[in-house]
Design a protein around this motif. Sequence first.
Motif, short mmCIF file in Angstrom:
data_model
loop_
_atom_site.label_atom_id
_atom_site.label_comp_id
_atom_site.label_asym_id
_atom_site.label_seq_id
_atom_site.Cartn_x
_atom_site.Cartn_y
_atom_site.Cartn_z
N ALA A 1 3.88 10.46 54.13
CA ALA A 1 4.58 9.88 52.99
C ALA A 1 3.94 8.56 52.56
O ALA A 1 3.78 8.29 51.36
N ALA A 2 3.56 7.74 53.55
CA ALA A 2 2.93 6.46 53.23
C ALA A 2 1.58 6.67 52.55
O ALA A 2 1.22 5.95 51.60
N ALA A 3 0.81 7.67 53.02
CA ALA A 3 -0.50 7.95 52.43
C ALA A 3 -0.36 8.41 50.98
O ALA A 3 -1.21 8.12 50.13
N ALA A 4 0.73 9.13 50.68
CA ALA A 4 0.96 9.62 49.32
C ALA A 4 1.64 8.59 48.45
O ALA A 4 1.81 8.81 47.23
N GLY A 5 2.08 7.49 49.02
CA GLY A 5 2.79 6.47 48.27
C GLY A 5 4.16 6.92 47.81
O GLY A 5 4.67 6.45 46.79
N PHE B 1 6.00 19.82 53.79
CA PHE B 1 6.33 18.45 53.41
C PHE B 1 5.45 17.98 52.25
O PHE B 1 5.93 17.40 51.26
N ASN B 2 4.13 18.25 52.35
CA ASN B 2 3.22 17.84 51.28
C ASN B 2 3.51 18.60 49.98
O ASN B 2 3.34 18.05 48.89
N ASN B 3 3.95 19.85 50.11
CA ASN B 3 4.32 20.61 48.92
C ASN B 3 5.51 19.94 48.21
O ASN B 3 5.57 19.88 46.98
N HIS C 1 4.78 18.82 44.48
CA HIS C 1 5.39 19.64 43.45
C HIS C 1 6.89 19.37 43.28
O HIS C 1 7.41 19.55 42.17
N GLY C 2 7.57 19.00 44.36
CA GLY C 2 9.00 18.77 44.26
C GLY C 2 9.34 17.41 43.66
O GLY C 2 10.15 17.30 42.75
N PHE C 3 8.70 16.36 44.17
CA PHE C 3 9.02 15.02 43.72
C PHE C 3 8.15 14.59 42.53
O PHE C 3 8.55 13.72 41.76
N GLY C 4 6.99 15.20 42.40
CA GLY C 4 6.14 14.93 41.25
C GLY C 4 5.73 13.48 41.14
O GLY C 4 5.52 12.78 42.14
N GLU C 5 5.62 13.00 39.89
CA GLU C 5 5.16 11.63 39.66
C GLU C 5 6.16 10.59 40.15
O GLU C 5 5.79 9.48 40.50
N ALA C 6 7.43 10.95 40.17
CA ALA C 6 8.44 9.99 40.64
C ALA C 6 8.22 9.64 42.10
O ALA C 6 8.42 8.50 42.53
#
Length: 328
Positions: free
Chosen positions: A208-212, A242-244, A248-253
């Motif tokens: 999650a931290a790596a993806a911001g 989790f990465n999906n 795709h689930g949370f998108g830009e937000a």
Amino acid sequence: MDLRRRIRDNAFARYGLAIALAAFAVLLRFGLNAVFPPGFPYVTFFPAIVVAVYLGGMGPGVLCATLSGGAAWYFFIPPFMGFSFDMTVLVALAFYAFVVAVDIFFIDGMRKALDQLEDERARLRDLAESRDLLYRELHHRVSNNLQVAGALLRLQGQGITDADARHALSQAGERIEVIARIQRELHNRTGEPVPFRVFAEALLASAAAAAGARVRLTIDGGEQPLHPDQATPVTLVMLESFNNALEHGFGEAGEGEVRVVLDQSGLTHLLTVANDGASPPPGFDPAQSKSLGLRIVRAMAQQLGGKFEMAREGDWTVCRLSYAPKRD
């Protein structure tokens, strides 16, 4: 056991102990002389001999027996304060010598067996420590080599002009680095496997931290370690799910809630990764998707001999992996 070993390794202590035990037995026999009826000259000497043999070995035991026999003959066998050689005295001495010889033989044999057992235990402890050290070193090297391989793939991809090829190499490098991270997190510093819940929290927080992303993460179950043969595929399924959700689930937000549950209570273990992000597009079939992540998930499920499912349930997108656990 440590006291016996220290005495065994010091000849002065062994024979000094034998003399001290014989002297103590004499004094104790004098102290109990009014209590014992005639005919019990050796009663305090047998325990002293047993202790001398057990702590010091055969030599100190023989010395203690000799001193004790002489003292009993002189002080406690009539006529007292002297050495007599009549038949009664010789029979009593012969009986004493027989009992003492049997005691020394068996107790010394037991002592040697205990020493051999302790030496074998020490050898096995040393072997176990060496094995653990080698295992940790191997584990560390495998993780490092995987990380290097992933970095090399990503570096190679930077020099390729074809966008698809560059993206494929980058994704491959990322997955290899993920496997390296899994290998590091699966075991603690002593090489013992850690419960699934412990390393899952660390891995998902890092992802999650790596993806911001701002993820409200909940992990339930997984109190037991995963089987070594199943740890990597199960963890990869969790990470890809989790990465999906992040992509795709949370998108830009980049914000949402993820719930991870590993139920290890039944004959079939069930991993569930649910997120409250956007739902998959209409008609989406994970079994037919060409996504690299879902292809990896299907491959891992097949490797486990299990089943992977993905569906929308209310406001949640739920990924489930069911598989039969291996037993050692």
